[in-house]
Motif scaffolding. Structure first.
Motif, PDB file in Angstrom:
ATOM      1  N   LEU A  27       0.824  -1.210   0.000  1.00  0.00           N
ATOM      2  CA  LEU A  27       0.000   0.000   0.000  1.00  0.00           C
ATOM      3  C   LEU A  27       0.855   1.255   0.000  1.00  0.00           C
ATOM      4  N   GLU A  28       0.421   2.232  -0.757  1.00  0.00           N
ATOM      5  CA  GLU A  28       1.076   3.530  -0.749  1.00  0.00           C
ATOM      6  C   GLU A  28       0.292   4.523   0.104  1.00  0.00           C
ATOM      7  N   GLU A  29      -0.985   4.227   0.322  1.00  0.00           N
ATOM      8  CA  GLU A  29      -1.842   5.099   1.119  1.00  0.00           C
ATOM      9  C   GLU A  29      -2.879   4.263   1.850  1.00  0.00           C
ATOM     10  N   ILE A  30      -3.183   4.657   3.073  1.00  0.00           N
ATOM     11  CA  ILE A  30      -4.279   4.035   3.807  1.00  0.00           C
ATOM     12  C   ILE A  30      -5.231   5.137   4.276  1.00  0.00           C
ATOM     13  N   THR A  31      -6.453   4.746   4.576  1.00  0.00           N
ATOM     14  CA  THR A  31      -7.448   5.695   5.073  1.00  0.00           C
ATOM     15  C   THR A  31      -7.794   5.359   6.512  1.00  0.00           C
ATOM     16  N   VAL A  32      -7.755   6.359   7.350  1.00  0.00           N
ATOM     17  CA  VAL A  32      -8.014   6.176   8.783  1.00  0.00           C
ATOM     18  C   VAL A  32      -9.185   7.061   9.203  1.00  0.00           C
ATOM     19  N   ALA A  33     -10.128   6.470   9.911  1.00  0.00           N
ATOM     20  CA  ALA A  33     -11.306   7.191  10.396  1.00  0.00           C
ATOM     21  C   ALA A  33     -11.078   7.724  11.801  1.00  0.00           C
ATOM     22  N   TYR A  34     -11.654   8.893  12.094  1.00  0.00           N
ATOM     23  CA  TYR A  34     -11.574   9.482  13.429  1.00  0.00           C
ATOM     24  C   TYR A  34     -12.767  10.416  13.616  1.00  0.00           C
ATOM     25  N   PHE A  35     -12.867  11.029  14.800  1.00  0.00           N
ATOM     26  CA  PHE A  35     -13.955  11.950  15.101  1.00  0.00           C
ATOM     27  C   PHE A  35     -13.442  13.377  15.279  1.00  0.00           C
ATOM     28  N   LEU A  36     -14.202  14.349  14.799  1.00  0.00           N
ATOM     29  CA  LEU A  36     -13.971  15.739  15.156  1.00  0.00           C
ATOM     30  C   LEU A  36     -14.584  15.985  16.532  1.00  0.00           C
ATOM     31  N   SER A  82      -9.883   2.407  12.149  1.00  0.00           N
ATOM     32  CA  SER A  82     -10.751   3.383  12.812  1.00  0.00           C
ATOM     33  C   SER A  82     -10.217   3.656  14.206  1.00  0.00           C
ATOM     34  N   VAL A  83      -9.931   4.926  14.474  1.00  0.00           N
ATOM     35  CA  VAL A  83      -9.409   5.328  15.778  1.00  0.00           C
ATOM     36  C   VAL A  83     -10.552   5.823  16.650  1.00  0.00           C
ATOM     37  N   SER A  84     -10.630   5.293  17.844  1.00  0.00           N
ATOM     38  CA  SER A  84     -11.646   5.692  18.813  1.00  0.00           C
ATOM     39  C   SER A  84     -13.054   5.333  18.361  1.00  0.00           C
ATOM     40  N   LEU A 210     -21.902   1.155  38.429  1.00  0.00           N
ATOM     41  CA  LEU A 210     -22.941   0.209  38.028  1.00  0.00           C
ATOM     42  C   LEU A 210     -22.444  -0.772  36.966  1.00  0.00           C
ATOM     43  N   GLY A 211     -21.185  -0.591  36.522  1.00  0.00           N
ATOM     44  CA  GLY A 211     -20.639  -1.472  35.491  1.00  0.00           C
ATOM     45  C   GLY A 211     -20.931  -1.005  34.086  1.00  0.00           C
ATOM     46  N   ILE A 212     -21.408   0.230  33.931  1.00  0.00           N
ATOM     47  CA  ILE A 212     -21.658   0.795  32.602  1.00  0.00           C
ATOM     48  C   ILE A 212     -20.374   1.492  32.154  1.00  0.00           C
ATOM     49  N   LEU A 213     -19.438   0.711  31.615  1.00  0.00           N
ATOM     50  CA  LEU A 213     -18.154   1.251  31.186  1.00  0.00           C
ATOM     51  C   LEU A 213     -18.313   1.956  29.846  1.00  0.00           C
ATOM     52  N   VAL A 214     -17.487   2.955  29.611  1.00  0.00           N
ATOM     53  CA  VAL A 214     -17.544   3.695  28.360  1.00  0.00           C
ATOM     54  C   VAL A 214     -16.128   3.868  27.835  1.00  0.00           C
ATOM     55  N   PHE A 215     -15.797   3.157  26.772  1.00  0.00           N
ATOM     56  CA  PHE A 215     -14.465   3.310  26.181  1.00  0.00           C
ATOM     57  C   PHE A 215     -14.507   3.020  24.685  1.00  0.00           C
ATOM     58  N   ASP A 216     -13.539   3.576  23.985  1.00  0.00           N
ATOM     59  CA  ASP A 216     -13.406   3.397  22.542  1.00  0.00           C
ATOM     60  C   ASP A 216     -12.188   2.538  22.238  1.00  0.00           C
ATOM     61  N   VAL A 217     -12.157   2.022  21.026  1.00  0.00           N
ATOM     62  CA  VAL A 217     -11.062   1.139  20.619  1.00  0.00           C
ATOM     63  C   VAL A 217     -10.532   1.564  19.251  1.00  0.00           C
ATOM     64  N   THR A 218      -9.376   1.049  18.926  1.00  0.00           N
ATOM     65  CA  THR A 218      -8.897   1.115  17.543  1.00  0.00           C
ATOM     66  C   THR A 218      -9.263  -0.213  16.910  1.00  0.00           C
TER      67      THR A 218
END
Length: 333
Positions: A27-36, A82-84, A210-218
Motif C-alpha cells: 500500500l502507498e496510502e491508507i485511510t483512517v477514520a476518526y472523530f472531530l 478506525s481510531v476511537s 454500576l458497570g456501565i463502562l464507556v471506552f473506545d477502541v482502535t
C-alpha cells in the motif's frame, strides 16, 4: 428502533464480502477514520506527520459522525483503520458477521458520553418513571445507545413506550436545543451543547460503579491486519508514543494547541474535554483488566443488552476472540 438497527446490520454484513480486496501488502496510502470534537493525543502525531514517517505510507484521515458509519466504511473497503470507534458499534457490526478486530483501547471516558433530559421536564434519578412515553434522540448502535439502554434498564424504564429516534449527536443537540426532543444522548462537543439545556440522570462515576463502562477502541478489518501486520504495529506504536508524550505533561501546551485546531475546537473546550479522558498505557491495555480478559467478557455483556432490547438478532459465542493483541504486543517491543 429494531428495524433501523437491522438495516444497519444488514448493510455492514453485505458489504463485508468486499474486504479481502483492501490490501495487497504494498500500500502507498491508507485511510483512517476518526472523530472531530473528540480531542486525543494521536491528533498531535497526525498533524506532525509522525504516522507517515514511521509507517512509510500516506494517510488519508476522514472524520465520521458515528462509530456505526465507521463500521460501514470498513466493510465497504473505504477505511482501513478506525481510531476511537465506540465499543458498541464494533459489537453491533461483528454480531452481524462483519470480520473486524479490536486492536487497542483508545480512550476511556465515562463522563464524556451520556444522556441528557430536558431541564423543563424536571426529571432526575428520583422520578425516571416519567421518561416513559417521551421522545429520545439516540445514535443507534453506538456507545451512547448502549449507555441509554443500560441506564433505562437500571431505572426500570420501559423503552418500548418511548419514541426513540436515530440521530447523530450534533443533530440531536440541535433538535434538543429547539425543544424537539425530551431526552438526547451523545458525546464530546455535542454533549456539552446538550448540557446547556438539560441534566444527566447518572454521573460518569455512578455509571462506572454500576458497570456501565464507556471506552473506545482502535479497530480494523481482520483481513487488513493479517495482510499488513507491520503497518498496524507501527500505527499502534505511534499512538502509544503520542499518549506517552501527553501523559508526561511537559508538552501539554504545545500539544493542546495542535490537538484543539485539529479537533475543530477552542482551547478551553479542548482542555475541558481531554482532561476527562483516560488513555491507558500499553502495559495497562494488555493487562487482565483490559484486553487480557475483561474486555472480552464486557463485550458479551453489552451484546446481551442489545439482544435483550431487540436491537440485534443474536450474540456471538465468544467476543474475546475478536481481540487481537499481537500488533500491540509487537508495538511495545
Amino acid at each position: 428502533m429494531k428495524k433501523t438497527i437491522a438495516s444497519l446490520l444488514a448493510g455492514t454484513a453485505i458489504l463485508a464480502s468486499g474486504q479481502a480486496a483492501l490490501a495487497d501488502g504494498h500500500l502507498e496510502e491508507i485511510t483512517v477514520a476518526y472523530f472531530l470534537e473528540w480531542p486525543m493525543p494521536f491528533q498531535f502525531a497526525k498533524v506532525e506527520g509522525m504516522y507517515e514517517e514511521a509507517m512509510g505510507v500516506s494517510i488519508n484521515w476522514v472524520a465520521f459522525d458515528t462509530g456505526v458509519a465507521m463500521s460501514a466504511a470498513m466493510a465497504s473497503g473505504d477505511v482501513h483503520l478506525s481510531v476511537s470507534q465506540g465499543l458498541p458499534p464494533f459489537i453491533v457490526a461483528t454480531s452481524a458477521g462483519q470480520d473486524l478486530e479490536l486492536l487497542d483501547v483508545a480512550v476511556s471516558y465515562a463522563d464524556n458520553d451520556n444522556c441528557v433530559v430536558a431541564e423543563a421536564l424536571e426529571i432526575d434519578a428520583s422520578n425516571t418513571g416519567d421518561l416513559e412515553g417521551l421522545t429520545v434522540g439516540v445514535p443507534l448502535g453506538t456507545a451512547a445507545h448502549y449507555g441509554f439502554l443500560a441506564q433505562m434498564n437500571h431505572f426500570g424504564v420501559d423503552v418500548s413506550t418511548m419514541n426513540v429516534v436515530d440521530m447523530a449527536p450534533p443533530d440531536g443537540a440541535a433538535a434538543f436545543a429547539q425543544g424537539e426532543l425530551d431526552m438526547v444522548c451523545g458525546w464530546g462537543g455535542a454533549l456539552r451543547r446538550m448540557l446547556e439545556n438539560g441534566n444527566v440522570l447518572l454521573t460518569g462515576a455512578e455509571k462506572t460503579e454500576l458497570g456501565i463502562l464507556v471506552f473506545d477502541v482502535t479497530s480494523a478489518p481482520a483481513s487488513f491486519v493479517a495482510e499488513n501486520p507491520e503497518l498496524v504495529e507501527q500505527f499502534l506504536a505511534v499512538t502509544a508514543e503520542a499518549n506517552a508524550m501527553w501523559a508526561a505533561g511537559d508538552m501539554r501546551d504545545e500539544m493542546l494547541e495542535v490537538i484543539a485546531q485539529d479537533a475543530g475546537m477552542d482551547l478551553e473546550a479542548t482542555a475541558e474535554t481531554i482532561d476527562t479522558f483516560v488513555f491507558p498505557t500499553v502495559e495497562e491495555q494488555l493487562s487482565e483488566a483490559w484486553l487480557g480478559g475483561n474486555v472480552g467478557e464486557f463485550m458479551t455483556g453489552v451484546a446481551t443488552v442489545f439482544a435483550d432490547a431487540g436491537s440485534i438478532d443474536g450474540t456471538l459465542d465468544d467476543y474475546g476472540s475478536l481481540v487481537n493483541t499481537a500488533p500491540l504486543q509487537a508495538a511495545a517491543q
